[in-house]
Design a protein around this motif. Structure first.
Motif, PDB file in Angstrom:
ATOM      1  N   THR A 127       0.828  -1.207   0.000  1.00  0.00           N
ATOM      2  CA  THR A 127       0.000   0.000   0.000  1.00  0.00           C
ATOM      3  C   THR A 127       0.860   1.253   0.000  1.00  0.00           C
ATOM      4  O   THR A 127       0.609   2.213  -0.749  1.00  0.00           O
ATOM      5  CB  THR A 127      -0.933   0.005   1.225  1.00  0.00           C
ATOM      6  N   LEU A 186      -3.639  -0.397  -6.306  1.00  0.00           N
ATOM      7  CA  LEU A 186      -4.231  -0.262  -4.973  1.00  0.00           C
ATOM      8  C   LEU A 186      -5.656  -0.802  -4.946  1.00  0.00           C
ATOM      9  O   LEU A 186      -6.100  -1.350  -3.927  1.00  0.00           O
ATOM     10  CB  LEU A 186      -4.203   1.199  -4.526  1.00  0.00           C
ATOM     11  N   LEU A 187      -6.365  -0.693  -6.050  1.00  0.00           N
ATOM     12  CA  LEU A 187      -7.705  -1.267  -6.141  1.00  0.00           C
ATOM     13  C   LEU A 187      -7.635  -2.781  -5.972  1.00  0.00           C
ATOM     14  O   LEU A 187      -8.452  -3.381  -5.259  1.00  0.00           O
ATOM     15  CB  LEU A 187      -8.342  -0.906  -7.491  1.00  0.00           C
ATOM     16  N   SER A 243      -6.958  -3.484  -2.332  1.00  0.00           N
ATOM     17  CA  SER A 243      -8.151  -3.288  -1.500  1.00  0.00           C
ATOM     18  C   SER A 243      -9.097  -4.478  -1.575  1.00  0.00           C
ATOM     19  O   SER A 243      -9.734  -4.838  -0.576  1.00  0.00           O
ATOM     20  CB  SER A 243      -8.880  -2.000  -1.921  1.00  0.00           C
ATOM     21  N   ARG A 244      -9.169  -5.114  -2.739  1.00  0.00           N
ATOM     22  CA  ARG A 244     -10.019  -6.295  -2.892  1.00  0.00           C
ATOM     23  C   ARG A 244      -9.433  -7.491  -2.158  1.00  0.00           C
ATOM     24  O   ARG A 244     -10.130  -8.196  -1.427  1.00  0.00           O
ATOM     25  CB  ARG A 244     -10.179  -6.639  -4.373  1.00  0.00           C
ATOM     26  N   GLU A 302      -7.372  -7.524   0.285  1.00  0.00           N
ATOM     27  CA  GLU A 302      -7.337  -7.296   1.729  1.00  0.00           C
ATOM     28  C   GLU A 302      -8.724  -7.070   2.333  1.00  0.00           C
ATOM     29  O   GLU A 302      -8.846  -6.797   3.529  1.00  0.00           O
ATOM     30  CB  GLU A 302      -6.440  -6.096   2.028  1.00  0.00           C
ATOM     31  N   TRP A 361     -10.949  -4.606   2.080  1.00  0.00           N
ATOM     32  CA  TRP A 361     -11.209  -3.299   2.663  1.00  0.00           C
ATOM     33  C   TRP A 361     -12.713  -3.043   2.704  1.00  0.00           C
ATOM     34  O   TRP A 361     -13.494  -3.659   1.955  1.00  0.00           O
ATOM     35  CB  TRP A 361     -10.539  -2.209   1.839  1.00  0.00           C
ATOM     36  N   GLN A 410     -13.991   2.434   1.155  1.00  0.00           N
ATOM     37  CA  GLN A 410     -12.585   2.572   0.819  1.00  0.00           C
ATOM     38  C   GLN A 410     -12.294   2.065  -0.590  1.00  0.00           C
ATOM     39  O   GLN A 410     -11.532   2.680  -1.343  1.00  0.00           O
ATOM     40  CB  GLN A 410     -11.721   1.800   1.829  1.00  0.00           C
ATOM     41  N   VAL A 411     -12.892   0.943  -0.945  1.00  0.00           N
ATOM     42  CA  VAL A 411     -12.706   0.386  -2.284  1.00  0.00           C
ATOM     43  C   VAL A 411     -13.218   1.372  -3.333  1.00  0.00           C
ATOM     44  O   VAL A 411     -12.530   1.649  -4.331  1.00  0.00           O
ATOM     45  CB  VAL A 411     -13.435  -0.968  -2.432  1.00  0.00           C
ATOM     46  N   VAL A 451     -10.855   4.338  -3.860  1.00  0.00           N
ATOM     47  CA  VAL A 451      -9.731   4.040  -4.748  1.00  0.00           C
ATOM     48  C   VAL A 451     -10.209   3.998  -6.198  1.00  0.00           C
ATOM     49  O   VAL A 451      -9.554   4.526  -7.112  1.00  0.00           O
ATOM     50  CB  VAL A 451      -9.071   2.704  -4.358  1.00  0.00           C
ATOM     51  N   TYR A 504     -14.926  -7.586  -8.123  1.00  0.00           N
ATOM     52  CA  TYR A 504     -15.250  -7.226  -6.744  1.00  0.00           C
ATOM     53  C   TYR A 504     -16.748  -7.334  -6.469  1.00  0.00           C
ATOM     54  O   TYR A 504     -17.163  -7.735  -5.375  1.00  0.00           O
ATOM     55  CB  TYR A 504     -14.765  -5.802  -6.478  1.00  0.00           C
TER      56      TYR A 504
END
Length: 318
Positions: free
Chosen positions: A117, A137-138, A141-142, A144, A146, A150-151, A154, A175
């Motif tokens: 990150t 980062l997207l 985020s998936r 992890e 998030w 937050q997703v 991003v 996602y």
């Protein structure tokens, strides 16, 4: 030239698709790393830097190249070495983060999510207009899990920089599937909203058809009678509409101009064959010239073999 008569049309996996410069780099990296010379790392990093830091005329080509290189180098030290040697090079940091993400996906988790990150944020600071740090980062985020706000935060950062980023749309589609964090209804709403405003030849044009192929695979995976009649999926209104939108335009010369156009044509050929529309699949195979992508063909077996068999069946239709 007769269909399937040329060596050029022999089925082959080509992750670079029609990007000749990227293909040359992949071959060069393989050749260089095999030599085992002291200067191996220096040679590789110089060639990677030259390709990724040249002006490609748009974010689409850059995203494609980074994605392919991240897959290719996911088990290599090269991306990490580049980021260490060039701390002010955004490309180095994006590639390093993307290789970490690719490795994490294959293992089901990131080794150090906080570090990946931070690498993304570092790249974003170095190149504020570049969407690729946010694309990576997207994916983080998936993986992890998030929180949804937050997703989407991003996701909006990507769109602010590259409105029709193919990688980002496919990432969000995944996602929103029931297999991850969403539902079938959310997928349909996402695709419908996109189709209503997206240019027909946008880089993310295959999002709708990808959603249908994923749904088709979900039906097949359930097994039993549903799997036996899975081809009926393609007669449903939404699936048939997705195929119709693609089949009448995508094979037109120069209609699809984005970097992953041949990947989208692979998807179309696969869907047409799954729907038993072999005659319409034939010109798609012609346009592909034997260039194979691992997905979606790998779902049924070896991708090159599956592609070649489907290509032969399409060619046999009078």
């Amino acid at each position: 030239m007769a269909f399937l008569s040329s060596r050029r049309r022999r089925a082959r996996l080509a992750p670079e698709l029609d990007d000749e410069a990227l293909g040359k780099l992949l071959k060069s990296l393989l050749a260089i790393t095999r030599t085992g010379t002291i200067a191996t790392t220096d040679l590789c990093l110089a060639q990677m830097s030259r390709l990724l830091n040249q002006d490609t005329g748009g974010w689409d080509r850059r995203t494609h190249r980074l994605s392919v290189l991240a897959d290719y180098l996911s088990e290599s030290h090269l991306a990490s070495a580049w980021a260490t040697r060039e701390p002010h090079d955004a490309s180095a940091h994006v590639l390093h983060a993307w290789t970490q993400l690719t490795r994490g996906r294959s293992r089901g988790r990131l080794e150090d999510a906080a570090a990946v990150t931070e690498t993304c944020f570092r790249a974003a600071d170095l190149a504020p207009e570049d969407p690729t740090p946010w694309v990576v980062l997207l994916g983080v985020s998936r993986l992890e899990r998030w929180e949804q706000p937050q997703v989407y935060g991003v996701w909006n950062e990507v769109l602010a920089r590259d409105r029709w980023n193919r990688e980002a749309y496919l990432s969000m589609l995944a996602y929103l599937t029931p297999e991850e964090s969403g539902s079938r209804l959310q997928v349909l709403e996402f695709v419908d909203a996109l189709s209503a405003r997206m240019p027909a030849n946008a880089a993310c044009a295959a999002t709708e058809l990808t959603a249908q192929v994923l749904q088709y695979h979900a039906v097949v995976a359930r097994g039993g009678l549903e799997a036996l009649v899975a081809r009926n999926h393609w007669s449903q209104a939404s699936a048939a509409r997705a195929l119709e939108r693609a089949v009448h335009s995508w094979v037109q010369p120069a209609f699809l101009r984005h970097a992953a156009a041949l990947a989208d044509l692979n998807l179309l050929a696969y869907a047409l064959m799954a729907a038993e529309r072999r005659r319409e699949a034939r010109p798609v195979f012609e346009a592909l010239g034997g260039t194979v992508t691992a997905w979606p063909w790998r779902v049924d077996g070896d991708p090159v073999s599956e592609f070649a068999q489907a290509q032969s069946r399409a060619a046999a239709v009078l």
